[in-house]
Design an enzyme around this catalytic site. Structure first.
Site, short mmCIF file in Angstrom:
data_model
loop_
_atom_site.label_atom_id
_atom_site.label_comp_id
_atom_site.label_asym_id
_atom_site.label_seq_id
_atom_site.Cartn_x
_atom_site.Cartn_y
_atom_site.Cartn_z
N HIS A 31 0.84 -1.20 0.00
CA HIS A 31 0.00 0.00 0.00
C HIS A 31 0.88 1.25 0.00
CE1 HIS A 31 -3.93 1.90 0.79
NE2 HIS A 31 -3.28 2.74 1.58
N ASP A 33 0.73 5.34 0.12
CA ASP A 33 -0.12 6.49 0.47
C ASP A 33 0.45 7.78 -0.09
OD1 ASP A 33 -2.28 5.44 2.10
OD2 ASP A 33 -0.72 4.87 3.54
N MET A 35 0.12 11.67 -0.71
CA MET A 35 -0.57 12.84 -0.14
C MET A 35 0.02 14.12 -0.71
SD MET A 35 -0.51 11.65 3.82
CE MET A 35 -1.04 10.00 4.31
N HIS A 64 -2.80 4.52 -3.17
CA HIS A 64 -3.92 5.27 -2.61
C HIS A 64 -3.65 6.77 -2.78
CE1 HIS A 64 -6.12 6.32 1.47
NE2 HIS A 64 -6.73 6.85 0.43
N MET A 135 -12.10 4.21 4.56
CA MET A 135 -11.18 4.82 5.53
C MET A 135 -11.76 4.69 6.93
SD MET A 135 -8.62 5.83 3.78
CE MET A 135 -7.75 6.41 5.25
N GLY A 140 -4.56 11.12 6.10
CA GLY A 140 -3.51 12.12 6.28
C GLY A 140 -2.33 11.65 7.11
N PHE A 141 -2.62 10.80 8.09
CA PHE A 141 -1.55 10.38 8.99
C PHE A 141 -1.72 8.92 9.42
CE2 PHE A 141 -2.20 14.89 9.36
CZ PHE A 141 -0.91 15.39 9.28
N GLY A 142 -0.58 8.27 9.63
CA GLY A 142 -0.61 6.93 10.21
C GLY A 142 -0.77 7.03 11.72
N GLY A 143 -0.98 5.91 12.35
CA GLY A 143 -0.99 5.85 13.81
C GLY A 143 -2.22 6.38 14.52
N ASP A 173 -8.74 0.84 5.80
CA ASP A 173 -7.47 1.56 5.97
C ASP A 173 -7.51 2.51 7.17
OD1 ASP A 173 -5.08 2.91 5.56
OD2 ASP A 173 -5.62 3.71 3.59
N GLY A 174 -6.66 2.21 8.16
CA GLY A 174 -6.48 3.12 9.29
C GLY A 174 -6.76 2.46 10.63
N GLY A 175 -5.75 2.48 11.50
CA GLY A 175 -5.94 1.97 12.86
C GLY A 175 -6.13 0.47 12.94
N GLY A 195 -0.18 0.03 8.62
CA GLY A 195 1.04 0.84 8.65
C GLY A 195 1.79 0.58 9.93
C1 DX5 Z 1 -3.87 7.30 6.26
C2 DX5 Z 1 -3.34 6.30 5.27
C3 DX5 Z 1 -3.15 4.96 5.85
C4 DX5 Z 1 -2.11 4.88 6.93
C5 DX5 Z 1 -2.49 3.78 7.87
O1 DX5 Z 1 -4.17 8.46 5.61
O2 DX5 Z 1 -4.22 6.18 4.18
O3 DX5 Z 1 -2.87 3.99 4.83
O4 DX5 Z 1 -0.81 4.65 6.43
O5 DX5 Z 1 -1.65 3.83 8.97
P1 DX5 Z 1 -1.96 3.05 10.31
O6 DX5 Z 1 -2.05 1.60 9.97
O7 DX5 Z 1 -0.80 3.38 11.17
O8 DX5 Z 1 -3.26 3.58 10.85
ZN ZN Z 2 -3.96 4.46 2.64
#
Ligand code: DX5
Ligand code: ZN
Length: 214
Positions: A31, A33, A35, A64, A135, A140-143, A173-175, A195
């Protein structure tokens, strides 16, 4: 359940070795990402992040696009190796045109919906696409923490495809961790993006197996 590790959380100093290991550990998708600092309040990377991995690792490149202008950029991202190209339903562009450009450029088409977007808004496109990316955090952000309102969307999409004999994939995707992945699987999800969970795991093999064995 399939896993798509997100290189947003990777260490680019040893990206190639890490990605090769992920493939060996059973991850079929990669994947990416993207941005642009406009569609989301963060800037990540462009095609350079993956174009040198293409052909060296046998994974499905799942790109993505969190960008405002997918219509212009789609062919470029596909030329550099995207197998699946996902854009956001929330962009202010002609969705039918974007779908056509992606297909004509030779990739599979995905559409993503943000947490506050009503899942029914994607219905007009479901017969024309290969993947829906739900989503479960604000992009926008991981974690970030998994948002449970994504679960009813997964359920809706799974029921809809059964009812209408469609075969788009459902990706979340996410968390994601082993607990939230299980919740998604139970609703009909096919692929989870990971992620933090994969790249920051103490034991990557164990973390991946926990999800593959769900
Ligand atoms: C968020 C991204 C995700 C992100 C997921 O905008 O689209 O793909 O990398 O990260 P985690 O798994 O840490 O939530
Ligand atoms: Zn993503």
């Amino acid at each position: 359940m399939k896993i798509a590790p997100s290189i947003l959380s990777a260490n680019f100093n040893h990206l190639y070795d890490d990605v090769k290991d992920l493939k060996k550990l059973g991850c079929d998708y990669l994947h990416v990402d993207v941005m642009d600092g406009h569609f989301v309040p963060n800037i990540s990377f462009g095609t350079l992040a993956y174009e040198n991995l293409k052909g060296k690792v046998d994974m499905i490149f799942d790109v993505h696009l969190m960008i405002t202008n997918p219509l212009y950029y789609a062919p470029i991202f596909i030329k550099k190796g995207a197998d699946i190209l996902t854009f956001h339903l929330e962009v202010d562009q002609d969705k039918e045109k974007i779908i056509k450009v992606i297909k004509d450029s030779g990739a599979k088409v995905g559409i993503s919906i943000k947490p506050r977007t009503d899942v029914e808004k994607i219905v007009p496109y479901l017969g024309k696409i290969d993947l829906v990316l739900v989503m479960s955090v604000e992009p926008g952000f991981g974690g970030q923490k998994f948002m449970e309102n994504s679960l009813s969307k997964i359920k809706f999409l799974d029921e809809y495809r059964k009812k209408h004999s469609l075969n788009y994939l459902i990706e979340v995707d996410g968390g994601i961790n082993e607990k939230t992945a299980k919740l998604c699987k139970d609703k009909g999800c096919d692929i989870v993006v990971c992620g933090t969970y994969v790249f920051k795991a103490k034991d990557r093999k164990k973390a991946i197996e926990a999800i593959l064995n769900l």
